[in-house]
Structures are given as C-alpha cells and as structure tokens.
Design a protein around this motif. Sequence first.
Motif, PDB file in Angstrom:
ATOM      1  N   ALA A   1       0.788  -1.132   0.002  1.00 50.73           N
ATOM      2  CA  ALA A   1      -0.060   0.016   0.164  1.00 50.73           C
ATOM      3  C   ALA A   1       0.735   1.224   0.118  1.00 50.73           C
ATOM      4  CB  ALA A   1      -0.983  -0.012   1.128  1.00 50.73           C
ATOM      5  N   GLU A   2       2.048   1.321   0.912  1.00 48.59           N
ATOM      6  CA  GLU A   2       2.901   2.422   0.984  1.00 48.59           C
ATOM      7  C   GLU A   2       3.625   2.599  -0.364  1.00 48.59           C
ATOM      8  OE1 GLU A   2       2.746   4.945   3.124  1.00 48.59           O
ATOM      9  OE2 GLU A   2       1.013   3.429   3.994  1.00 48.59           O
ATOM     10  N   ARG A   3       3.906   1.389  -0.891  1.00 44.00           N
ATOM     11  CA  ARG A   3       4.610   1.933  -2.214  1.00 44.00           C
ATOM     12  C   ARG A   3       3.703   2.461  -3.394  1.00 44.00           C
ATOM     13  NH1 ARG A   3       8.925  -3.574  -2.920  1.00 44.00           N
ATOM     14  NH2 ARG A   3       9.937  -3.342  -0.843  1.00 44.00           N
ATOM     15  N   LEU A   4       2.359   1.846  -3.445  1.00 46.48           N
ATOM     16  CA  LEU A   4       1.706   2.300  -4.432  1.00 46.48           C
ATOM     17  C   LEU A   4       1.290   3.988  -4.200  1.00 46.48           C
ATOM     18  CD1 LEU A   4      -1.133  -0.553  -4.521  1.00 46.48           C
ATOM     19  CD2 LEU A   4       0.744  -0.304  -6.100  1.00 46.48           C
ATOM     20  N   LYS A   5       1.309   4.240  -2.932  1.00 46.86           N
ATOM     21  CA  LYS A   5       1.049   5.603  -2.703  1.00 46.86           C
ATOM     22  C   LYS A   5       2.438   6.275  -3.296  1.00 46.86           C
ATOM     23  CE  LYS A   5      -1.647   5.329   1.252  1.00 46.86           C
ATOM     24  NZ  LYS A   5      -1.511   5.498   3.080  1.00 46.86           N
ATOM     25  N   LEU A   6       3.663   5.742  -3.109  1.00 48.95           N
ATOM     26  CA  LEU A   6       4.750   6.522  -3.637  1.00 48.95           C
ATOM     27  C   LEU A   6       4.742   6.629  -4.915  1.00 48.95           C
ATOM     28  CD1 LEU A   6       7.644   7.836  -2.880  1.00 48.95           C
ATOM     29  CD2 LEU A   6       8.354   5.139  -3.016  1.00 48.95           C
ATOM     30  N   ALA A   7       4.182   5.386  -5.728  1.00 46.26           N
ATOM     31  CA  ALA A   7       4.274   5.529  -7.386  1.00 46.26           C
ATOM     32  C   ALA A   7       3.344   6.778  -7.634  1.00 46.26           C
ATOM     33  CB  ALA A   7       3.729   4.181  -7.590  1.00 46.26           C
ATOM     34  N   LEU A   8       2.454   6.951  -7.112  1.00 45.07           N
ATOM     35  CA  LEU A   8       1.695   8.261  -7.530  1.00 45.07           C
ATOM     36  C   LEU A   8       2.508   9.460  -7.484  1.00 45.07           C
ATOM     37  CD1 LEU A   8      -1.829   7.298  -6.125  1.00 45.07           C
ATOM     38  CD2 LEU A   8      -1.095   6.907  -8.449  1.00 45.07           C
ATOM     39  N   LYS A   9       3.239   9.485  -6.297  1.00 45.29           N
ATOM     40  CA  LYS A   9       4.136  10.649  -6.200  1.00 45.29           C
ATOM     41  C   LYS A   9       5.105  10.640  -7.098  1.00 45.29           C
ATOM     42  CE  LYS A   9       3.539  10.989  -0.855  1.00 45.29           C
ATOM     43  NZ  LYS A   9       3.970  10.780   0.388  1.00 45.29           N
ATOM     44  N   LEU A  10       5.702   9.748  -7.452  1.00 47.10           N
ATOM     45  CA  LEU A  10       6.653   9.651  -8.683  1.00 47.10           C
ATOM     46  C   LEU A  10       6.180   9.744 -10.127  1.00 47.10           C
ATOM     47  CD1 LEU A  10       8.738   6.941  -7.140  1.00 47.10           C
ATOM     48  CD2 LEU A  10       9.369   9.262  -7.375  1.00 47.10           C
ATOM     49  N   GLY A  11       5.032   9.880 -10.249  1.00 43.00           N
ATOM     50  CA  GLY A  11       4.257  10.242 -11.606  1.00 43.00           C
ATOM     51  C   GLY A  11       3.507   9.195 -12.164  1.00 43.00           C
ATOM     52  N   ALA A  12       3.071   7.997 -11.391  1.00 43.44           N
ATOM     53  CA  ALA A  12       2.359   7.005 -11.975  1.00 43.44           C
ATOM     54  C   ALA A  12       0.777   7.686 -12.125  1.00 43.44           C
ATOM     55  CB  ALA A  12       2.231   5.716 -11.193  1.00 43.44           C
ATOM     56  N   ASP A  13      -0.151   7.304 -12.973  1.00 45.69           N
ATOM     57  CA  ASP A  13      -1.383   7.869 -12.895  1.00 45.69           C
ATOM     58  C   ASP A  13      -2.358   6.914 -12.243  1.00 45.69           C
ATOM     59  OD1 ASP A  13      -1.012  10.072 -15.072  1.00 45.69           O
ATOM     60  OD2 ASP A  13      -0.021   8.195 -16.132  1.00 45.69           O
ATOM     61  N   TYR A  14      -2.105   5.581 -12.267  1.00 44.33           N
ATOM     62  CA  TYR A  14      -3.358   4.793 -11.572  1.00 44.33           C
ATOM     63  C   TYR A  14      -2.406   3.889 -10.793  1.00 44.33           C
ATOM     64  CZ  TYR A  14      -6.595   7.030 -14.706  1.00 44.33           C
ATOM     65  OH  TYR A  14      -7.307   7.707 -15.285  1.00 44.33           O
ATOM     66  N   THR A  15      -2.920   3.370  -9.598  1.00 44.99           N
ATOM     67  CA  THR A  15      -2.422   1.782  -8.998  1.00 44.99           C
ATOM     68  C   THR A  15      -3.609   1.125  -8.953  1.00 44.99           C
ATOM     69  OG1 THR A  15      -3.038   2.856  -6.889  1.00 44.99           O
ATOM     70  CG2 THR A  15      -0.972   3.373  -7.650  1.00 44.99           C
ATOM     71  N   VAL A  16      -3.453  -0.245  -9.012  1.00 42.31           N
ATOM     72  CA  VAL A  16      -4.514  -1.309  -8.802  1.00 42.31           C
ATOM     73  C   VAL A  16      -4.002  -2.201  -7.708  1.00 42.31           C
ATOM     74  CG1 VAL A  16      -5.661  -3.202 -10.021  1.00 42.31           C
ATOM     75  CG2 VAL A  16      -4.837  -1.094 -11.258  1.00 42.31           C
ATOM     76  N   ASN A  17      -4.817  -2.278  -6.778  1.00 37.62           N
ATOM     77  CA  ASN A  17      -4.512  -3.474  -5.572  1.00 37.62           C
ATOM     78  C   ASN A  17      -4.912  -4.604  -6.132  1.00 37.62           C
ATOM     79  OD1 ASN A  17      -4.375  -5.023  -3.396  1.00 37.62           O
ATOM     80  ND2 ASN A  17      -4.787  -3.260  -1.939  1.00 37.62           N
ATOM     81  N   VAL A  18      -4.320  -5.825  -6.384  1.00 43.42           N
ATOM     82  CA  VAL A  18      -4.689  -7.028  -7.167  1.00 43.42           C
ATOM     83  C   VAL A  18      -4.913  -7.847  -6.163  1.00 43.42           C
ATOM     84  CG1 VAL A  18      -3.169  -6.635  -9.293  1.00 43.42           C
ATOM     85  CG2 VAL A  18      -2.217  -7.699  -7.172  1.00 43.42           C
ATOM     86  N   SER A  19      -4.851  -7.548  -4.807  1.00 39.81           N
ATOM     87  CA  SER A  19      -5.377  -8.285  -3.797  1.00 39.81           C
ATOM     88  C   SER A  19      -6.968  -8.192  -3.640  1.00 39.81           C
ATOM     89  CB  SER A  19      -5.033  -7.980  -2.229  1.00 39.81           C
ATOM     90  OG  SER A  19      -3.540  -7.988  -2.260  1.00 39.81           O
TER      91      SER A  19
END
Length: 364
Positions: free
Chosen positions: A215-233
């Motif tokens: 979860a924390e890494r996905l938040k970081l991904a957005l800060k680094l420029g990713a547009d969307y995250t998907v929690n496959v769980s």
Amino acid sequence: MEEKGLAAIATDTKQTEIQEVLLPNVRTDTGILKVEIVGVCGTDVSYYYNVKEPMILGHHVVGHIHKIGELASKRWGVQEGDRVVMEEYIPCGQCELCRTGLYRLCPNTNPRVDGIRYGATPIAMEPSLYGGFSQYMYLHPNAVIHKLPSHVPAVEAALTLPLSNGFEWMSIIGRAGPGDVVVIQGPGQQGLACALAAKAAGAETVIITGRNSSAERLKLALKLGADYTVNVSSENLTEKVAEITHGKMADLVIDVTSGGTDPVISSLEAAKTGGMVLLGALKNQRFNDFDLDIIYNKTLTIKGVRGHSYKSVQMAVEFISSGKFPLGIMNSHNYTLNETDLALRTAAGEIDSSRLLVTVSPWL
C-alpha cells in the motif's frame, strides 16, 4: 606502505563479517575505487541467503576514483577524485555479444559459469575486492564505469542501475512513447524505476499494481508520476485496465514481481491486441494448464528482459542529474558498513515490509 580498508565479507548464510583487507597494487590498466554508497538489491539478498563461498556483495556502486593507472585513466576518461557509478558487468570485450553491445550477456559476466561480476565474485578470486560492501573496490581492466556529477545526492546516485533497467525495458526495448498505456506489475525498486522511465518517455497512462502489503509503495508510485494504481489483492487487473483505458487495454505490460505465474497470465490479459509483454523477473516454476491461445489470438509480442546497456545507464545518469524528480523519497534506509547484515535483512523484508531503496554507506 601497504594500504588497507574494511569490507563486510559474506562468510556464511545470512552472515557477514567486517574484515581488514589489503588494497592491491595498481597496474597501468587498473584502478581502485573509494566506495561512497551502495544500493542493496534482490540479487544481493539471494546470494546472502545462499552463500557458497566467502564474497563481498553489493553491485549498485557509486564512488570516487582513489587510484588509477595511466592506461585505465585514458581508456575510461577519468582521473583520481572523479565521481563515478559502476556497472556490475565485467565483460570480455571480444566476443560477439560484447561487440554487438550485449555485453551484459557475455559469458564472462556470469558467475554461474566461472565468470566474474561485481557483487558476485568469491574473495578467492584475486585481488578479492569485487564487491561494494567495502570501503574500497578493485577496478578491473574491463570494468564499465560512468562519470557522475558531484551535485547528485548519494542516495539518488545509488538509484542509477535500477533506473537504467527501467529505461532499458521501457524506452529501448518496450519503445514506450506519447499516447501509450503502460502497465507495470510490481511496485518494488524495479517497478518504480519502470514507472519513472515510462513517464519520462512520454507514456500517457502509467498503471502500477501491487498487493495489500504494498500500500505504501503504491502511494509512492503516484508521487513519482504514475497515473493509477491497482491493488490486485482486491481488484481485477484486466477489468481495471479496461475501465481506465475505455477498452483500449495496454500497449506495454511488464511483470517485475516475484509472485509466481499469476502476474504473467494477468499481464497477457491486460495487453491489447498487438501489444507487448515483457517478463523481467525469475519465477522458478512451471506453468500448469496455461492456455497459449491468448498469445496467438492477440498476436502478442513476449520478451524476456534482463539488465541494462551502456546507453540506458547514461540515460539514467542524465535523468538523475537533472534534479527534476523527487528521487530521494525512494530511499527508505541507509546503513553503515557495520550494519551490512541489517541492510540485507531489511532489503529482504525481514525488518520492514514497506522498505524501498536500501543503501550502505561504508564511510559513515
């Protein structure tokens, strides 16, 4: 007078010892690096968990030229005091793979077939200093090095090789560009590097996946420029990609997870007809009951990717040197040489499941 330094030598499974080591004499075609910082990656952890011979681990190495021979200085274009980032490869320079730019695949760089590589060479191979968890490292005549500006913070400089993989896989091999949809399976060091590289290449939509534990890494991904995250769980990747792209699906998908074969299958499902799927992580298991028709029906291009090229490392150096991106937030732990065991266990997830880039600074 003989010069000495300290090194953290992996002597047994999950055990390193700080030992005093003798620095080799510098010949005209060799040198010695004074190590500034070393990034810890999954390869280091895999060796740490399965030590067969004593060795000095660590291959994401940044440092300053401590001593250098005349021929080496001319060949690499560096002088004593210059700051450089090392590639892990020590290729022969003569085989067809080397001559065509694929030196990362040269048999001489494969320690599993008696090759030598930084961070994976036993200390029995003289002059022994082939790893970055040390105050000094030997510069082999065939080493591949890149000059690095002095203004780059050390913890960002340690990201050079992971980022170079991102540029190799997204830009050079994947050819991501304006208007593209890119899906990245796995929000670890390599996945985040791919996200950065994809956005730098101009990709319109970058989607990165992870699990509840990420979860924390996905938040970081957005800060680094990713547009969307998907929690496959809890979310179906194919359905989410279809929703985000209005049915277009992904031009490029890469799997850099260690989560078995399921991410490979969902990568194929998330790719558009005529898309490309890159496989960038070892699975160590076989597929069962896998329907190959999806590859045929979608006319997919599937390619295994491994390592970086000289060009992609230079791209990473320029990217980091620009100072335009908040790369420092990717560093979660920086340890001293005496804490090398702790650094490796942290990178393995034993200490902190949300760890990101873990580094060792031998002179702290």
